[in-house]
Design a protein around this motif. Structure first.
Motif, PDB file in Angstrom:
ATOM      1  N   PHE A   1     -28.642  -2.376  35.018  1.00  0.00           N
ATOM      2  CA  PHE A   1     -28.719  -3.014  33.712  1.00  0.00           C
ATOM      3  C   PHE A   1     -29.563  -2.312  32.655  1.00  0.00           C
ATOM      4  O   PHE A   1     -29.396  -2.602  31.471  1.00  0.00           O
ATOM      5  N   ILE A   2     -30.443  -1.429  33.045  1.00  0.00           N
ATOM      6  CA  ILE A   2     -31.335  -0.828  32.042  1.00  0.00           C
ATOM      7  C   ILE A   2     -30.550  -0.131  30.936  1.00  0.00           C
ATOM      8  O   ILE A   2     -30.787  -0.355  29.750  1.00  0.00           O
ATOM      9  N   GLY A   3     -29.598   0.717  31.317  1.00  0.00           N
ATOM     10  CA  GLY A   3     -28.833   1.477  30.327  1.00  0.00           C
ATOM     11  C   GLY A   3     -28.030   0.606  29.383  1.00  0.00           C
ATOM     12  O   GLY A   3     -28.175   0.715  28.154  1.00  0.00           O
ATOM     13  N   PRO A   4     -27.165  -0.287  29.916  1.00  0.00           N
ATOM     14  CA  PRO A   4     -26.368  -1.125  29.022  1.00  0.00           C
ATOM     15  C   PRO A   4     -27.203  -2.013  28.102  1.00  0.00           C
ATOM     16  O   PRO A   4     -26.886  -2.162  26.921  1.00  0.00           O
ATOM     17  N   ILE A   5     -28.293  -2.587  28.628  1.00  0.00           N
ATOM     18  CA  ILE A   5     -29.112  -3.472  27.807  1.00  0.00           C
ATOM     19  C   ILE A   5     -29.810  -2.690  26.690  1.00  0.00           C
ATOM     20  O   ILE A   5     -29.857  -3.114  25.539  1.00  0.00           O
ATOM     21  N   ALA A   6     -30.347  -1.515  27.041  1.00  0.00           N
ATOM     22  CA  ALA A   6     -31.029  -0.695  26.026  1.00  0.00           C
ATOM     23  C   ALA A   6     -30.052  -0.264  24.935  1.00  0.00           C
ATOM     24  O   ALA A   6     -30.381  -0.312  23.744  1.00  0.00           O
ATOM     25  N   GLU A   7     -28.843   0.129  25.334  1.00  0.00           N
ATOM     26  CA  GLU A   7     -27.861   0.581  24.348  1.00  0.00           C
ATOM     27  C   GLU A   7     -27.382  -0.582  23.484  1.00  0.00           C
ATOM     28  O   GLU A   7     -27.159  -0.426  22.275  1.00  0.00           O
ATOM     29  N   TYR A   8     -27.232  -1.768  24.094  1.00  0.00           N
ATOM     30  CA  TYR A   8     -26.791  -2.906  23.302  1.00  0.00           C
ATOM     31  C   TYR A   8     -27.864  -3.311  22.293  1.00  0.00           C
ATOM     32  O   TYR A   8     -27.555  -3.659  21.149  1.00  0.00           O
ATOM     33  N   LYS A   9     -29.136  -3.260  22.697  1.00  0.00           N
ATOM     34  CA  LYS A   9     -30.192  -3.601  21.751  1.00  0.00           C
ATOM     35  C   LYS A   9     -30.199  -2.610  20.583  1.00  0.00           C
ATOM     36  O   LYS A   9     -30.383  -3.008  19.424  1.00  0.00           O
TER      37      LYS A   9
ATOM     38  N   GLY B   1     -17.529  -6.857  18.242  1.00  0.00           N
ATOM     39  CA  GLY B   1     -18.759  -7.169  18.963  1.00  0.00           C
ATOM     40  C   GLY B   1     -18.521  -7.377  20.444  1.00  0.00           C
ATOM     41  O   GLY B   1     -19.307  -6.908  21.286  1.00  0.00           O
ATOM     42  N   ALA B   2     -17.449  -8.091  20.779  1.00  0.00           N
ATOM     43  CA  ALA B   2     -17.111  -8.297  22.193  1.00  0.00           C
ATOM     44  C   ALA B   2     -16.725  -6.985  22.862  1.00  0.00           C
ATOM     45  O   ALA B   2     -17.087  -6.712  24.014  1.00  0.00           O
ATOM     46  N   GLN B   3     -15.984  -6.173  22.127  1.00  0.00           N
ATOM     47  CA  GLN B   3     -15.527  -4.885  22.657  1.00  0.00           C
ATOM     48  C   GLN B   3     -16.713  -3.982  23.017  1.00  0.00           C
ATOM     49  O   GLN B   3     -16.676  -3.278  24.030  1.00  0.00           O
ATOM     50  N   LYS B   4     -17.760  -4.026  22.214  1.00  0.00           N
ATOM     51  CA  LYS B   4     -18.952  -3.223  22.491  1.00  0.00           C
ATOM     52  C   LYS B   4     -19.577  -3.630  23.820  1.00  0.00           C
ATOM     53  O   LYS B   4     -19.948  -2.781  24.639  1.00  0.00           O
ATOM     54  N   ILE B   5     -19.689  -4.925  24.062  1.00  0.00           N
ATOM     55  CA  ILE B   5     -20.276  -5.413  25.309  1.00  0.00           C
ATOM     56  C   ILE B   5     -19.407  -5.026  26.499  1.00  0.00           C
ATOM     57  O   ILE B   5     -19.908  -4.567  27.535  1.00  0.00           O
ATOM     58  N   VAL B   6     -18.105  -5.197  26.369  1.00  0.00           N
ATOM     59  CA  VAL B   6     -17.183  -4.836  27.458  1.00  0.00           C
ATOM     60  C   VAL B   6     -17.298  -3.352  27.790  1.00  0.00           C
ATOM     61  O   VAL B   6     -17.333  -2.962  28.960  1.00  0.00           O
ATOM     62  N   TYR B   7     -17.382  -2.531  26.765  1.00  0.00           N
ATOM     63  CA  TYR B   7     -17.500  -1.084  26.961  1.00  0.00           C
ATOM     64  C   TYR B   7     -18.782  -0.736  27.711  1.00  0.00           C
ATOM     65  O   TYR B   7     -18.774   0.104  28.623  1.00  0.00           O
ATOM     66  N   LEU B   8     -19.899  -1.380  27.364  1.00  0.00           N
ATOM     67  CA  LEU B   8     -21.180  -1.048  27.978  1.00  0.00           C
ATOM     68  C   LEU B   8     -21.230  -1.415  29.455  1.00  0.00           C
ATOM     69  O   LEU B   8     -21.886  -0.738  30.257  1.00  0.00           O
ATOM     70  N   PHE B   9     -20.540  -2.482  29.838  1.00  0.00           N
ATOM     71  CA  PHE B   9     -20.573  -2.914  31.235  1.00  0.00           C
ATOM     72  C   PHE B   9     -19.331  -2.460  32.017  1.00  0.00           C
ATOM     73  O   PHE B   9     -19.150  -2.842  33.173  1.00  0.00           O
ATOM     74  N   LYS B  10     -18.505  -1.645  31.403  1.00  0.00           N
ATOM     75  CA  LYS B  10     -17.299  -1.143  32.057  1.00  0.00           C
ATOM     76  C   LYS B  10     -17.607  -0.381  33.356  1.00  0.00           C
ATOM     77  O   LYS B  10     -16.915  -0.601  34.360  1.00  0.00           O
ATOM     78  N   PRO B  11     -18.614   0.516  33.406  1.00  0.00           N
ATOM     79  CA  PRO B  11     -18.881   1.227  34.670  1.00  0.00           C
ATOM     80  C   PRO B  11     -19.165   0.284  35.830  1.00  0.00           C
ATOM     81  O   PRO B  11     -18.742   0.546  36.963  1.00  0.00           O
TER      82      PRO B  11
END
Length: 381
Positions: free
Chosen positions: A138-146, A303-313
């Protein structure tokens, strides 16, 4: 300690605070399918019934019945922070909301923003267990989303300033052109912006939330200025409203800068963005005077697409079929919206036929249903 380690530590300060799945009267309690205690809350035009409720910590379900004369949203608040909410409860109907709560004292909203809040006491049962999610996940996706949210908030501040400058200069046509350009930045980050109930109410509330409607002195923000521009056709006495909107947006930017981002809130935000479109925004109730609803829809999808992209891996490893279906649904909705795109944004929502709206509703509803499964698949329910 590294910056990313510090971020993760902050993110997990309250791991179970915001685990919402999906929406009650009297303080009766019963167990249902999975032994989750169930509580009823009735909301009328003046208050909640009961106004005080005590529940055990952990997962509980609320059944909220709307006995008022208008559609409402029901929220659990920790100070000004929204812990959980159920939106667009139609008069005479009820909705369920299942939420995992930490011990503490919270507030419940009771219809109109001017109504008194109820009290929700969450008592410890000694059995709460933290979510078992690794920092590497979670560190990477959360940091990038913030970073994404902070960038959108910066653009929101700039675009709002341009919009309010036009209001103060009494440049009505220019203000109309800049209205949706500012709002799209808010709509992209709505899951985070809505965490601050006081600011969200001042920035983005609709007139339905106030006893006196559009004439209510507590009605401020984008939609109050929308009313002035398109309904009243006058910018008289709007300078103070413009100043207040600037102030509130600036405060939002400052609060977000210091806000830990719980993974459950971020992942659930993807579903929340699209669920609101499917449940209420398709009716055209949001931008009812400007009819810039498609601009909002598109921003919600982005906005939803950004979240989906970040957690895709992560999802590609956990549930590839669901991830593929979500991506395909996002593309389908985006393609439909692109059909109505113009050089200046999107066509007015009033130009869409009933068939056009139905064409949107099916894919958006299906997308919302699939996005609602993301949090469970990532172990965040």
């Amino acid at each position: 300690m590294s910056a990313s380690s510090t971020l993760f530590k902050n993110v997990w300060r309250k791991p179970t605070l915001l685990a919402v799945t999906t929406g009650s009267l009297l303080a009766s309690c019963s167990a249902f399918a999975s032994d989750v205690p169930q509580y009823h809350v009735e909301v009328n035009d003046k208050k909640c019934q009961p106004m005080a409720l005590t529940v055990p910590a952990g997962k509980v379900q609320f059944i909220i019945r709307n006995q008022s004369m208008r559609a409402l949203e029901w929220e659990i608040l920790d100070g000004v922070m929204v812990v959980a909410e159920r939106e667009n409860i139609i008069p005479g109907f009820q909705q369920k909301m299942t939420v995992t709560l930490e011990p503490g004292t919270y507030e419940m909203t009771c219809g109109l923003l001017t109504n008194p809040h109820g009290k929700l006491i969450v008592q410890s049962d000694g059995q709460n267990k933290p979510y078992k999610i690794t920092s590497n996940d979670f560190i990477g996706p959360i940091a990038e989303y913030k970073f994404y949210v902070m960038n959108e908030t910066r653009q929101l501040t700039q675009a709002t300033q341009a919009f309010t400058d036009a209001i103060r200069a009494n440049e009505m046509d220019k203000a109309k052109a800049l209205y949706s350009q500012a709002r799209v930045h808010y709509e992209r980050i709505e899951p985070i912006a809505e965490l601050f109930s006081d600011l969200d109410n001042r920035i983005d509330a609709r007139e339905d939330a106030f006893a006196m409607g559009a004439k209510d002195p507590n009605f401020t923000g984008f939609h109050r200025l929308e009313y002035a521009l398109w309904k009243a056709n006058s910018l008289a006495n709007t300078t103070a409203l413009a100043d207040q909107l600037d102030k509130d947006v600036m405060e939002l930017q400052g609060r977000i800068r210091n806000l830990p981002f719980p993974p459950s809130t971020v992942v659930g935000g993807a579903a929340g963005l699209i669920e609101e479109v499917a449940a209420s925004k398709l009716s055209g109730e949001e931008d009812r005077y400007a009819h810039t609803d498609l601009d909002d829809f598109n921003a919600n999808v982005e906005g939803a697409q950004k979240i989906v992209y970040l957690f895709k891996p992560m999802m590609d490893k956990i549930n590839p079929p669901l991830q593929n279906r979500i991506e395909n649904n996002l593309k389908q909705v985006s393609d439909i919206l692109a059909h109505y795109k113009t050089d200046k944004g999107f066509e007015p929502y009033t130009q869409l036929s009933e068939q056009d709206r139905k064409r949107l509703k099916g894919p958006i509803t299906e997308l919302a249903e699939d996005l609602a499964k993301l949090r469970g698949n990532l172990g965040l329910n």
